[in-house]
Design a protein around this motif. Structure first.
Motif, PDB file in Angstrom:
ATOM      1  N   GLN A 196      41.954  45.010  33.868  1.00  0.00           N
ATOM      2  CA  GLN A 196      42.738  44.957  35.133  1.00  0.00           C
ATOM      3  C   GLN A 196      41.949  45.145  36.730  1.00  0.00           C
ATOM      4  O   GLN A 196      43.498  44.355  37.703  1.00  0.00           O
ATOM      5  N   PHE A 197      40.436  44.965  37.192  1.00  0.00           N
ATOM      6  CA  PHE A 197      40.486  44.614  38.185  1.00  0.00           C
ATOM      7  C   PHE A 197      40.673  42.628  37.930  1.00  0.00           C
ATOM      8  O   PHE A 197      40.187  42.716  39.160  1.00  0.00           O
ATOM      9  N   PHE A 198      40.067  41.887  36.976  1.00  0.00           N
ATOM     10  CA  PHE A 198      39.677  40.867  37.738  1.00  0.00           C
ATOM     11  C   PHE A 198      41.322  40.292  37.823  1.00  0.00           C
ATOM     12  O   PHE A 198      41.470  39.104  38.484  1.00  0.00           O
ATOM     13  N   GLU A 199      42.048  40.825  36.907  1.00  0.00           N
ATOM     14  CA  GLU A 199      43.698  40.400  36.866  1.00  0.00           C
ATOM     15  C   GLU A 199      43.999  40.725  38.415  1.00  0.00           C
ATOM     16  O   GLU A 199      44.316  39.821  39.117  1.00  0.00           O
ATOM     17  N   ALA A 259      41.049  47.896  47.715  1.00  0.00           N
ATOM     18  CA  ALA A 259      41.357  46.680  48.662  1.00  0.00           C
ATOM     19  C   ALA A 259      41.240  45.676  47.848  1.00  0.00           C
ATOM     20  O   ALA A 259      42.280  45.195  48.296  1.00  0.00           O
ATOM     21  N   LEU A 260      40.269  45.500  47.069  1.00  0.00           N
ATOM     22  CA  LEU A 260      40.524  43.941  46.617  1.00  0.00           C
ATOM     23  C   LEU A 260      41.602  43.586  44.943  1.00  0.00           C
ATOM     24  O   LEU A 260      42.006  43.134  44.727  1.00  0.00           O
ATOM     25  N   ALA A 261      41.802  44.887  44.300  1.00  0.00           N
ATOM     26  CA  ALA A 261      42.830  44.447  42.405  1.00  0.00           C
ATOM     27  C   ALA A 261      43.394  45.094  42.905  1.00  0.00           C
ATOM     28  O   ALA A 261      44.107  45.376  41.865  1.00  0.00           O
ATOM     29  N   GLY A 262      44.273  46.223  43.849  1.00  0.00           N
ATOM     30  CA  GLY A 262      45.288  47.062  44.120  1.00  0.00           C
ATOM     31  C   GLY A 262      45.118  47.754  43.005  1.00  0.00           C
ATOM     32  O   GLY A 262      46.324  48.481  42.383  1.00  0.00           O
ATOM     33  N   PHE A 263      44.334  48.671  42.784  1.00  0.00           N
ATOM     34  CA  PHE A 263      44.033  50.029  42.079  1.00  0.00           C
ATOM     35  C   PHE A 263      45.211  51.423  42.811  1.00  0.00           C
ATOM     36  O   PHE A 263      44.785  51.411  43.909  1.00  0.00           O
ATOM     37  N   SER A 264      45.364  51.977  42.122  1.00  0.00           N
ATOM     38  CA  SER A 264      45.849  53.446  42.826  1.00  0.00           C
ATOM     39  C   SER A 264      45.058  53.786  42.812  1.00  0.00           C
ATOM     40  O   SER A 264      43.785  53.890  42.245  1.00  0.00           O
ATOM     41  N   GLN A 311      45.117  37.944  41.552  1.00  0.00           N
ATOM     42  CA  GLN A 311      46.187  37.530  41.766  1.00  0.00           C
ATOM     43  C   GLN A 311      46.482  37.665  43.512  1.00  0.00           C
ATOM     44  O   GLN A 311      46.828  37.230  44.083  1.00  0.00           O
ATOM     45  N   ARG A 312      45.375  37.984  44.320  1.00  0.00           N
ATOM     46  CA  ARG A 312      44.741  38.539  45.280  1.00  0.00           C
ATOM     47  C   ARG A 312      44.316  37.521  45.828  1.00  0.00           C
ATOM     48  O   ARG A 312      43.952  37.210  47.055  1.00  0.00           O
ATOM     49  N   SER A 371      34.179  33.785  40.816  1.00  0.00           N
ATOM     50  CA  SER A 371      32.833  34.058  41.521  1.00  0.00           C
ATOM     51  C   SER A 371      32.478  35.096  42.382  1.00  0.00           C
ATOM     52  O   SER A 371      31.658  36.353  41.596  1.00  0.00           O
ATOM     53  N   THR A 372      33.354  35.438  43.378  1.00  0.00           N
ATOM     54  CA  THR A 372      33.673  35.980  43.983  1.00  0.00           C
ATOM     55  C   THR A 372      33.443  37.677  42.792  1.00  0.00           C
ATOM     56  O   THR A 372      32.914  38.706  42.900  1.00  0.00           O
ATOM     57  N   ILE A 373      34.797  37.450  42.189  1.00  0.00           N
ATOM     58  CA  ILE A 373      35.387  38.719  41.703  1.00  0.00           C
ATOM     59  C   ILE A 373      33.592  39.308  40.239  1.00  0.00           C
ATOM     60  O   ILE A 373      33.931  40.000  40.040  1.00  0.00           O
TER      61      ILE A 373
END
Lengths: 981, 391, 266
Positions: free
Chosen positions: A642-645, A611-616, A649-650, A655-657
């Motif tokens: 990948q998660f932070f990126e 939901a947050l980082a666009g992972f498949s 992007q979203r 700080s939330t990340i």
């Protein structure tokens, strides 16, 4: 660049020094396109090799080095049949020490390519094996004359184990560990010479310059052997159904089961069933479910674990007991068309039934068609240091001293050059595999004999054992079933049985413990000692803090109480009690609302990543697995980037990340998915229901099954607090196990220490044939028990009811005398008239006060024999000293919040945790005659008083009573033993 | 002073190895430490220091447990040569007062000072001086007791340990023992201790007051030996022979030469149990068993079993004896007599039960021995053997 | 090494005028005199007559250097009445406390008669008594041999109460000789070795004995032995007849090479 074959990895146990990954990484960097790792007599490393080959984009040839007294035969797999041949050979080699490998291969080497540098072996194999090569290595050309003579082609192989020249030290230490020698006493036969290094590609090319045909042949082997079509489909036996198919049979059984579960089947239910069956059938798992159904049918009761509990098919078949519709469990957690891995149905069985079930499975599917999954045991930090030091001949005491120094001050303080060497070698040994053992519950069933797919050994316990651990087994497509032991299932079974004896029948079809108000209330109070999974002090405190005992909350609580999630728990409680909160991010609002915006289940990690980082979906699932495995390192770092990126992007704030990532990391090690929690919570509710409504039968079953969080004494005290009358052990009432008669709980003979099982058996037999015992003399003459057993029985008070008012010392004296009298040898026995005990000096009987009719000494013996007292709290043993202690009683704690108090404390259980600074602190549960209570010992206090916690004796605990969100505990300031006598 | 006064002195340095360590390094005096041999398997505390004792550490406790209780406990390997030096120094001090010294290792020493009164004064004065000298010269504080025999002297030192001095006057033995804790009586090990405790016997005097029949009913035939000990009876002498050179010897003569294995085994069991009893009475163990067979034709043959670990219990002695016997049974002649001797004696490390009270384990054990024999010599050789052994 | 102090049991004997005190010494001057001879004294009168604080303080003022050990009143050791002993103990406690405050209390001696058997009631009583007098250094003397067992020793060690070491005639059933340190205080009482008069004679005859040189040498060894484990060793001669105790005590001081008596430092 050349391909390389004949290399040993660290899976050549206690021989090779380099992991497949490090070998492939190095050779790949030098441009090597293909490789054959050949470990000594095993395929343990196959999965690791395939993973590494994939990572570095190299071709992999499957091979093995088969050792014989005349030298090694390097064997490479050319066809599927050849692979099976190796599996069978290795399996046989494990059983028959003197198996003549050369002979075996001479007879059948179909699908294999062989190479050996031994002239004798070449002689034996020449002409009988089609694909045979004479091996030359960078250090050995001795096979050339024989090859010429016999007309066998040459092949270049590495025949090496060392990645770098410096690795020889490591090899020598491993060999010393394997041989039980020291590095100095190893002989040349025990180890490889120091120059067996995998040569750099340039040097390799140079060495074989003059033997181009040998290098060519290496290439030939690679092209013949790479890309063997192995492990491309799932392996599971077809379920035989007469005149029909597995799919039809499964549908029939599911519908039948669903009818039992739900009564009439609604469209919604039918829809879900059809949906699930469609996926199951399309993936070809119908047989698998039928097999599981058969296995589960052998057990008295089961509990599904893991994501399997999210399936209505499993529910209908009785594999799991949670209604996925009622509790919003999504089948996709379990099976989707997208995922390629096999479904994982893990099932708990009553602990005492599991071995029988495993054997029944072996019986049912054939011993050759089943095998247990292995664990690969690796060197850990401690064993690496210890074993390395021993290999260098360091005595144990020195090792112990050094371990402490290392623990205290780390590596920096070490100046002794020997220890510097040891530590550096040990650091390289850590993580290397050292042997295999049996996984606790995993098992595979195969259509052809297992040894067709994988080499099989025999476990210490006598089970057939796979060469691979869980991951390797799965990767090879072998479908694994996990059958695990669970004591609470036996508790529920025994309690229900005990109730049936008393004419109370719980109809399991209509039994909905989660909807029982009294049960919910009890759980909200934290009254759950003995209840499955939620009886620990931490859990009971959480129940009290939240004041919630309903099913959805119990599901959350079973999952959120992870070791790493402490600070999130406090936040959870705050929010649950109405504290305000915002979703971590608007896009998570819907996903995490159920758990007050806090990541709770395993799948929350993947959901968040999607939901947050666009992972498949697949990436997110792997991320979850990487975190859970505590693997850390590079993989995790990649996902972190990948998660932070993705989040950035979203437009998620930095700080939330960070906050979310931290929360995700708290899922390292140990965590649950929601279906698993729900499945467990169902068992919790069943046991909690029994505890509330049938406390006698329940507590008796808890004690009989011995496996809870607490000692027997703690459960006995709890039973007393629950208002049960405790009775026995008694010669006429006790069984082997505990049982209840209404609100009376009868202690079983099993509670008596040192009483041998044959004695229990003979008492029960004699009682069932000859009826109750009415007097000591009668018991003595009807039972022929040995002195030791009589001592144990008397000490436990077993005869009190038929020797009313008689001191136990006198009971024992009589029991020992009577048989002699009955023998009537020369009338000697007549001297002992049963009515008179020993005419011991008049002052023998010390008039110690007899609390409730027993002497202090008797009570002490009773405690030794049972671990608790029949009629009192063990504090009675200290009654006289306690009388002088000024204290409050534990039930009075609520009136003393904020006060400094003194309490008596009988230690019940404790849990040590480490602070951020690495200091130990303790959570200790105590009880007095009135209640159980929790305490905290912060590091300083812990340091000062920890040794007091080891004895079985009461303490005076002083500290301040704290109210932590509705749960009370004492923050300990000091403790002391009760002195005086 | 009269000549028949109690003249046996027992000197015992409690936790000897730890005391030796402290005396060599006085900085240890106030430290909690324990002597423990290295070996990874299951390390046991051999001797705790005084401080460690106060913290609840005792000899025989697993090192792991001790470390949990006292994390700061330091472990010191036993220093055999230092212990030997300290022992010979103790012996030298003692030999100034008596020529008759039994020097058991581990800080134990018995002296007979009968007849030395004119030289050194009454035995108790001697004992005081020996104790003071051991302290002054060796820095160790022994427990010392004076009594009329070794057994009572030994219980005396146990009653006052870790240190001090006491004297039990001739004739007062039973009185002195009457109120001592049962656990002080040599031969009360874990099994007998539990049995006596449940039967309500807490003081040695209670056991002493039983008559033969009663004690037999309670503990089996061999209970007599324990009862007699409880009365303070002990006829063993202070034996100055070096412990390793001493033997415990039993001889059995058959009224008619024996040819039946059954009879032989029964006789051997009772000889082995008698010898074991004598050995354990002195809190000893052995590592060698020697059998001599006297054949009816005058020939003799021998068998010997060595053990790497100390043999203490009946079962252990019996097994070794039977093996030695089988080794010696090389001929087809009847046997007139045999001797059994327990050799290479050393102090028992644990408090053993004086004997094994008859019980299931024992019979099962006998049965398995019988079975083994049957297998070896054929089923006819041995029948109803167990019946012979029953007390 | 412990401090060793030697004295006698009692000081107020008229028959000592002559052998010990100069002729013409009045009863009121005995203690002054005694204080010049020894650093400590064991008071026995408190056994027959409940002591009073003023009286004890007055004695202290009379001889400020003396360390007093004081025998407990008979109502606490011989004629125990379960109903009233606690009152007696309280009275005794308040009488002795000032001595302790002044730092001149050596020990309170609890001397139990032969009839005080080792039985549960009496063991409990002793425990209670020890607790009620717990602030004083205590020394217990048993005349019944039953008490000389390992449990008693353990109980005394736990409570830091000393077991009195005895020297007395060797008679059947009398206590065994036992020197065991159960507290930092060692307390030795020497009753003489007059076997013939021990039973059935008046106390004067019972304690009529003079230790020989040889015997004193042996006693000196015992004292040295006790000094190893203790911090303070108190030795009292009770063979008071005709001042023999004084002669023996002085000789023992000499044997142990103890310094001249002076105002003791504390």
């Amino acid at each position: 660049m050349y391909s390389r074959i004949g290399i040993r990895s660290s899976y050549s146990l206690l021989w090779g020094v380099a992991s497949p990954k490090s070998i492939l990484e190095r050779l790949s960097s030098q441009g090597c396109p293909a490789i054959a790792i050949t470990d000594r007599d095993n395929l343990y490393g196959l999965h690791a090799c395939r993973e590494a080959a994939q990572e570095f984009g190299m071709k992999l040839v499957i091979g093995v080095e088969l050792t014989t007294p005349e030298g090694s035969i390097f064997t490479f797999v050319r066809t599927v049949g050849g692979y099976s041949r190796i599996c069978r050979l290795l399996s046989q080699k494990g059983i028959r020490q003197n198996l003549d490998i050369a002979e075996e291969l001479a007879n059948d080497a179909e699908g294999l390519v062989l190479a050996t540098k031994s002239p004798r072996l070449l002689g034996k194999l020449a002409g009988k094996v089609p694909d045979l090569y004479a091996a030359i290595t960078p250090r050995w050309l001795g096979s050339i004359p024989t090859a010429r003579k016999l007309g066998i082609p040459l092949v270049a192989i590495d025949d090496a184990s060392l990645l770098l020249p410096g690795d020889h030290d490591l090899h020598v230490v491993l060999r010393a560990i394997a041989c039980g020698k020291t590095t100095g006493t190893l002989t040349a036969d025990d180890r490889e010479p120091p120059d067996q290094t995998i040569e750099d590609m340039d040097r390799y090319a140079k060495i074989f310059e003059s033997w181009p045909q040998a290098l060519e042949n290496t290439g030939r082997i690679i092209s013949a052997c790479a890309d063997v079509p192995l492990f491309q489909s799932l392996v599971f036996p077809e379920y035989p159904v007469a005149d029909s198919t597995a799919e039809v049979e499964l549908r029939n059984r599911v519908l039948k089961g669903a009818e039992k579960r739900y009564g009439e089947i609604s469209d919604a239910i039918l829809g879900r069933i059809a949906y699930e069956l469609d996926i199951i059938n399309r993936k070809g798992f119908a047989s698998y479910f039928l097999v599981m159904d058969d296995i589960v049918a052998m057990a008295s009761r089961t509990c599904g674990r893991g994501s399997g509990a999210a399936s209505i098919v499993s529910y209908a078949l009785g594999i799991t007991n949670v209604d996925p519709i009622a509790y919003n469990l999504y089948f996709e957690r379990f099976l989707t068309m997208a995922r390629t891995d096999p479904p994982d149905i893990d099932v708990d069985f009553a602990w005492d039934e599991r071995d029988d079930i495993l054997h029944a499975v072996l019986e049912r599917f054939g011993k050759d068609h089943c095998a247990r999954v292995a664990n690969h045991n690796r060197f850990r930090a401690r064993s690496a240091i210890r074993e390395t030091a021993k290999a260098y001949g360091v005595p144990d005491s020195d090792i112990t001293l050094m371990e402490r120094q290392l623990f205290d001050s780390g590596l920096s303080g070490i100046t002794d050059p020997l220890w510097q060497t040891i530590c550096s070698v040990a650091a390289r040994i850590e993580g290397l595999p050292r042997g295999i053992s049996m996984h606790c519950g995993g098992m595979v069933i195969t259509p052809k004999p297992v040894s067709y797919y994988v080499p099989i050994e025999s476990s210490v316990e006598g089970y057939p054992l796979l060469a691979w651990e869980k991951e390797g087994t799965e990767a090879a497509g072998l479908v694994k079933i996990d059958l695990l032991g669970n004591r609470s299932l036996a508790v529920i079974r025994d309690a229900l049985q005990n109730l049936r004896e008393q004419g109370i029948h719980v109809d399991e079809q209509t039994w909905h413990p989660a909807e029982d108000l009294k049960t919910v209330e009890a759980l909200a109070r934290g009254d759950s000692m003995g209840v499955f999974y939620i009886e620990s002090p931490a859990m009971r405190q959480l129940q009290r803090k939240t004041g919630r005992g309903d099913f959805p909350h119990i599901v959350i609580h079973s999952s959120i109480i992870r070791p790493a999630a402490n600070k999130f728990i406090n936040e959870y409680v705050r929010r649950l009690k109405g504290g305000s909160w915002e979703p971590l991010h608007p896009s998570l609002a819907r996903i995490l609302d159920e758990t007050y915006g806090i990541l709770c289940y395993q799948e929350d990690v993947s959901k968040t990543a999607v939901a947050l980082a666009g992972f498949s979906e697949a990436e997110a699932d792997t991320l979850r697995k990487v975190i859970a495995k505590k693997a850390g390192g590079e993989k995790l770092a990649r996902y972190e980037r990948q998660f932070f990126e993705g989040c950035r992007q979203r437009g998620v704030q930095e700080s939330t990340i960070t906050a979310i990532w931290e929360m995700m990391l708290s899922f390292d090690g140990y965590s649950f998915c929601k279906p698993h929690s729900a499945s467990y919570a169902m068992v919790s509710f069943q046991s909690a229901y029994l505890r509330v409504h049938h406390p006698g039968a329940f507590m008796a079953a808890v004690l009989s099954n011995q496996g809870g969080y607490y000692r027997a004494q703690a459960y006995i005290s709890e039973a007393r607090r629950m208002g049960l009358h405790i009775c026995g052990p008694d010669i006429n009432r006790s069984r082997k196990q505990y049982h209840a008669e209404g609100s009376t709980m009868v202690v079983g003979f099993m509670a008596i220490a040192n009483l041998c099982t044959t004695a229990i058996g003979s008492i029960l037999r004699e009682r069932s044939t000859g009826g109750a015992f009415t007097s000591l003399e009668e018991a003595s003459s009807r039972l022929s028990l040995q002195r030791d057993d009589l001592v144990s029985l008397v000490a436990a008070g077993v005869f009190d009811s038929i020797a009313v008012g008689m001191a136990r010392s006198e009971q024992l004296q009589r029991l020992l005398i009577t048989p002699r009298r009955n023998q009537g040898k020369n009338g000697q026995g007549e001297l002992f008239v049963a009515e008179t005990p020993f005419p011991i000096r008049a002052d023998r009987k010390l008039p110690v006060p007899r609390p409730m009719g027993k002497t202090e000494a008797e009570l002490h013996r009773e405690f030794e024999a049972l671990g608790f007292l029949r009629e009192h709290h063990p504090l009675l043993l200290w009654a006289r000293r306690i009388a002088r202690v000024r204290r409050i009683r534990a039930v009075e704690m609520p009136a003393h919040v904020g006060d400094k108090v003194f309490l008596l404390g009988w230690p019940i259980t404790r849990k040590t945790v480490w602070t951020k600074q690495g200091l130990p602190m303790d959570f200790v549960s105590f009880e007095d005659e009135t209640a159980l209570y929790e305490t905290v010992l912060f590091p300083k206090i812990h340091e000062r008083y920890r040794k007091l916690l080891y004895g079985q004796r009461p303490l005076v605990v002083s500290g301040t009573v704290h109210d932590d969100q509705g749960a009370l505990h004492v923050q300990v300031e000091s403790m002391r033993v009760i002195e005086g006598s | 002073m009269t000549g028949d006064q109690a003249s046996i002195i027992h000197v015992n340095v409690t936790n000897f190895a730890a005391s030796v360590a402290t005396s060599r390094d006085p900085s240890l005096a106030d430290k909690a430490f324990a002597i423990a041999r290295e070996g990874s398997a299951r390390r046991i505390v051999i001797a705790p220091s005084r401080r460690a004792m106060e913290e609840g550490i005792h000899a025989g406790m697993p090192v792991a447990t001790a470390l949990r209780m006292v994390p700061t406990l330091s472990l010191i390997s036993p220093d055999a040569s230092a212990c030997a030096k300290a022992e010979s120094a103790m012996f030298e001090i003692a030999s100034r007062y008596s020529p008759t010294i039994q020097h058991d290792s581990g800080g134990h020493m018995y002296l007979d000072v009968a007849g030395t009164t004119r030289l050194f004064g009454p035995p108790v004065d001697c004992a005081v001086r020996i104790r003071n000298e051991i302290h002054n010269l060796l820095g160790m504080e022994p427990a010392v007791a004076v009594a009329s025999n070794k057994l009572v002297a030994k219980i005396g030192t146990r009653a006052i340990r870790p240190s001090g001095i006491t004297q039990v006057r001739e004739g007062d033995e039973e009185l002195f023992l009457a109120r001592q804790d049962m656990a002080l009586l040599p031969g009360v090990g874990p099994t007998i201790g539990r049995l006596l405790a449940v039967a309500g016997f807490s003081d040695i005097g209670q056991l002493a007051s039983l008559d033969d029949m009663q004690v037999e009913a309670l503990l089996g035939k061999r209970g007599l030996a324990l009862r007699n000990a409880a009365r303070g009876w002990d006829t063993s002498v202070v034996d100055p022979t070096h412990l390793g050179a001493r033997t415990i010897h039993k001889r059995v003569d058959f009224s008619e030469p024996a040819g039946e294995l059954e009879a032989l085994r029964a006789a051997m069991i009772s000889a082995a149990e008698d010898a074991g009893l004598d050995m354990r009475k002195e809190l000893l163990a052995c590592t060698a068993v020697h059998i001599t067979l006297f054949w009816a034709d005058g020939a003799t043959s021998e068998g010997k079993q060595l053990s790497s670990h100390p043999l203490v219990l009946d079962a252990e002695v019996l097994e070794a004896s039977w093996k030695a016997m089988q080794q010696a049974m090389r001929r087809r002649v009847r046997i007139r007599a045999f001797t059994l001797s327990l050799q290479r004696l050393l102090p028992a490390k644990r408090e053993p039960d004086l004997f094994t009270p008859p019980g299931p384990t024992r019979e099962e054990r006998l049965q398995s021995a019988v079975d083994a024999t049957r297998l070896r010599f054929g089923p006819a050789t041995l029948t109803h053997a167990a019946a012979v052994f029953r007390v | 090494m412990a401090r060793i102090l030697i004295g006698t049991s009692g000081y107020s004997y008229t028959e000592w005028v002559g052998p010990v005190y100069p002729e013409g010494t009045k009863a009121g001057e005995y203690l002054d005199r005694y204080g010049t001879l020894f650093p400590t004294v064991e008071l026995n009168f408190s056994y027959y007559r409940m002591p009073e604080a003023e009286q004890l303080l007055a004695m202290h003022c009379q001889s400020e250097s003396l360390l007093f050990s004081i025998k407990a009143h008979e109502s606490l050791t011989h004629t125990i009445d379960t109903a009233v002993w606690r009152n007696a103990a309280a009275t005794f406690r308040s009488a002795v406390s000032p001595l302790q405050e002044k730092g001149v209390l050596g020990a309170v001696l609890l001397q139990f008669p032969y009839s005080f058997h080792y039985d549960p009631d009496r063991r409990r009583y002793l425990d209670a008594l020890v607790r009620s007098l717990g602030n004083f250094p205590l020394a217990v003397e048993f005349r019944n041999g039953q008490w000389y067992n390992n449990r008693t020793l353990e109980a005394l060690r736990e409570r830091k109460v000393s077991l009195v070491s005895l020297d007395m005639p060797e008679l059947q059933s009398s206590p065994p000789m036992m020197d065991v340190a159960t507290s930092p205080l060692a307390y030795i009482r020497l009753h003489g070795r007059n076997k013939e008069t021990w039973w059935g004679s008046d106390s004067a005859a019972r304690y009529d004995y003079l230790y020989s040189e040889k015997e004193l040498a042996a006693i000196a060894e015992r004292v040295r032995g006790m000094a190893v484990a203790a911090q303070l060793v108190l030795v009292y001669f009770n063979n008071h007849r005709r001042g023999q105790a004084v002669r023996n005590a002085m000789a023992l001081q000499k044997l142990l090479a103890l310094g001249e008596v002076g105002p003791h430092d504390r």
